[in-house]
Enzyme design. Structure first.
Site, PDB file in Angstrom:
ATOM      1  N   VAL A 111       4.775  -5.641  -4.224  1.00 30.24           N
ATOM      2  CA  VAL A 111       5.844  -5.665  -3.308  1.00 30.24           C
ATOM      3  C   VAL A 111       5.764  -7.094  -2.625  1.00 30.24           C
ATOM      4  O   VAL A 111       4.707  -7.481  -2.116  1.00 30.24           O
ATOM      5  CB  VAL A 111       5.696  -4.529  -2.223  1.00 30.24           C
ATOM      6  N   LYS A 121      -0.687  -6.287  -8.003  1.00 30.23           N
ATOM      7  CA  LYS A 121      -0.964  -7.529  -7.336  1.00 30.23           C
ATOM      8  C   LYS A 121      -2.495  -7.988  -7.435  1.00 30.23           C
ATOM      9  O   LYS A 121      -2.841  -9.016  -7.743  1.00 30.23           O
ATOM     10  CB  LYS A 121      -1.009  -7.108  -5.915  1.00 30.23           C
ATOM     11  N   HIS A 134       0.701  -1.291  -0.044  1.00 29.07           N
ATOM     12  CA  HIS A 134       0.054   0.003   0.126  1.00 29.07           C
ATOM     13  C   HIS A 134       0.660   1.234  -0.084  1.00 29.07           C
ATOM     14  O   HIS A 134       0.665   2.166  -0.840  1.00 29.07           O
ATOM     15  CB  HIS A 134      -0.885   0.123   1.429  1.00 29.07           C
TER      16      HIS A 134
END
Ligand code: AMP
Length: 299
Positions: free
Chosen positions: A176, A149, A37
């Site tokens: 990530v 993602k 995020h």
């Protein structure tokens, strides 16, 4: 950082930014924030004068048997992290702030929503685009940032935004991962340490699929078979392994152009997804982020 709950309060602060001639970058989230995020918030801060984040666990995108009730909520920690990173406005509406019991409007992005996660999560993307369109209306950002993602989600949102003429540019940020390659996700909290290691088989399988591409393999069935076996060998239950067109999310017969290798699997009841997108031109195979070259609703 200002924290507000109602659309009215959010609009008031946004109007102040606008009066000062400032551009606005927006990152919608469901909270329990992690580096995935935060990488998007950093992108918003780099590209815009103001970064706005929303935290809202949207009941309409969860199926009746899904984890809405136990989805991780971590408000105080989230506030502190966002304050530290330099977020300007945090919008934390309640369900009542966004949904009225008398609402009747639904939005559906056809076709793109029906593949991959849309098959097992009926109505999920309708719930996503409904809440994102509400948030786009309230925040009215110049740019919005989503993670690769959830690549199918980003493609669906981009289509919705263009089709409804939101003047918002959509950007994707890279996935990530943790030190073992597991894509960070709030749902990883449901896994213990040894499960997390097994869950990293998703990324291992995708890396192997990508290697097969670089070695010249172009048959999607062969690549998917190998990918699936790596995940199954780690003891996960595969929901899908597919190679899809990067724009339509439809399974491809032959691997060329911009494609995405997408996987979903369950480990002890926890549903995990991951993907790698690649551009293939002749012998050249390059890992990429999905791109949105058409801005049909943008101008
Ligand atoms: P969520 O809170 O799960 O709804 O995610 C909010 C946004 O963060 C979405 O655009 C996600 O795609 C993005 N996101 C979640 N996990 C990651 C990750 N590991 N890397 C990059 N972006 C992510």
């Amino acid at each position: 950082m200002k924290i507000v709950g109602t659309p009215r309060e959010a609009r008031k602060i946004i109007a102040g930014f606008r009066e000062a001639g400032e551009s606005i970058g927006f990152v919608p989230t469901m909270g329990d924030l992690h580096q995935g995020h935060l990488s998007l918030v950093n992108m918003a801060l780099e590209k815009c004068d103001r970064a706005v984040v929303s935290i809202f666990v949207n009941p309409k995108q969860f199926g009746p048997k899904e984890d809405y009730g136990r989805y991780p909520r971590n408000e105080e920690k989230d506030h502190a992290i966002l304050e530290k990173i330099g977020c300007d406005l945090l919008f934390v509406p309640t369900v009542k702030d966004l949904y009225s019991t008398s609402d009747r409007t639904r939005i559906s992005v056809r076709n793109i929503s029906e593949h991959l996660c849309g098959l097992s999560r009926s109505g999920h993307f309708d719930g996503v685009v409904l809440v994102v369109s509400k948030l786009f209306n309230i925040i009215a950002p110049d740019m919005a940032f989503f993670g690769q993602k959830d690549a199918q989600q980003a493609v669906v949102i981009q289509r919705m935004s263009a089709d409804l003429n939101f003047p918002i540019r959509i950007f994707l940020g890279p996935i990530v991962r943790d030190e073992n390659g597991l894509a960070l996700s709030s749902r990883n909290r449901y896994l213990d340490i040894s499960e997390k290691k097994r869950a990293a088989s998703l990324y291992k399988s995708l890396s192997e699929a990508f290697n097969m591409l670089t070695m010249g393999e172009r048959n999607p069935d062969k690549i998917c078979k190998r990918t699936k076996s790596i995940i199954e060998n780690a003891g996960l239950e595969v929901e899908y392994v597919e190679i899809v067109n990067g724009k339509t999310m439809e399974a491809v017969d032959e691997v060329s152009g911009t494609i995405m290798i997408a996987v979903a699997a369950k480990l002890g009841g926890v549903r995990l997804i991951d993907n790698i997108a690649a551009r293939i031109e002749n012998d050249l195979v390059e890992e990429v982020l999905l791109e949105f070259p058409e801005w049909s609703g943008y101008e």
